[in-house]
Design a protein around this motif. Structure first.
Motif, mmCIF file in Angstrom:
data_model
loop_
_atom_site.group_PDB
_atom_site.id
_atom_site.type_symbol
_atom_site.label_atom_id
_atom_site.label_comp_id
_atom_site.label_asym_id
_atom_site.label_seq_id
_atom_site.Cartn_x
_atom_site.Cartn_y
_atom_site.Cartn_z
ATOM 1 N N UNK A 1 0.830 -1.209 0.000
ATOM 2 C CA UNK A 1 0.000 0.000 0.000
ATOM 3 C C UNK A 1 0.862 1.255 0.000
ATOM 4 N N UNK A 2 1.927 1.254 0.800
ATOM 5 C CA UNK A 2 2.814 2.422 0.848
ATOM 6 C C UNK A 2 3.506 2.649 -0.484
ATOM 7 N N UNK A 3 3.803 1.584 -1.201
ATOM 8 C CA UNK A 3 4.445 1.713 -2.517
ATOM 9 C C UNK A 3 3.539 2.396 -3.524
ATOM 10 N N UNK A 4 2.230 2.312 -3.317
ATOM 11 C CA UNK A 4 1.279 2.976 -4.217
ATOM 12 C C UNK A 4 1.282 4.486 -4.050
ATOM 13 N N UNK A 5 1.679 4.952 -2.840
ATOM 14 C CA UNK A 5 1.592 6.385 -2.550
ATOM 15 C C UNK A 5 2.917 7.053 -2.587
#
Length: 125
Positions: A121-125
């Motif tokens: 999820x953090x990689x998406x942002x």
């Protein structure tokens, strides 16, 4: 029924009883419904994020364990309620301990979910 005349069930009837228990919990128990809904979301997320085989194993064990724990908690609560409708400290303790076991497993499952999905999820942002 005498102790020497125990009822014997076929393997097929044992599976039938198990599936009836799962269905009863899924239909009647609010918390099981919540766990099933969250499980569907987690499974879909696993496909979206292409999690690894070992992550799937952790997810499947977490989902299966969580729903199983919730069902065991329900069985304990129903058994205690059948035994006594009046307040009894041991009845409360049995129900609280079963609920605590569910909570421990839920917290562990959430941590596993964070370990698997948070970096993605953090990689998406």
């Amino acid at each position: 029924m005498a102790a020497d005349k125990k009822r014997k069930h076929t393997l097929a009837s044992s599976f039938k009883f198990g599936f009836e228990g799962i269905a009863a919990a899924a239909v009647k128990e609010r918390n099981v419904k919540i766990h099933i809904a969250i499980s569907v979301f987690v499974i879909l997320s696993g496909f979206v994020f292409s999690i690894s085989k070992y992550e799937w194993i952790a997810i499947i064990l977490s989902i299966g364990g969580m729903i199983s724990m919730e069902m065991m908690n329900t069985a304990i609560e129903r058994t205690v309620d059948m035994y006594t409708k009046e307040y009894h400290p041991l009845a409360k303790q049995a129900k609280d301990i079963a609920a605590g076991a569910v909570l421990v497993f839920a917290i562990s499952s959430v941590i596993i979910g964070f370990i698997i999905f948070l970096p993605r999820l953090l990689a998406w942002f």
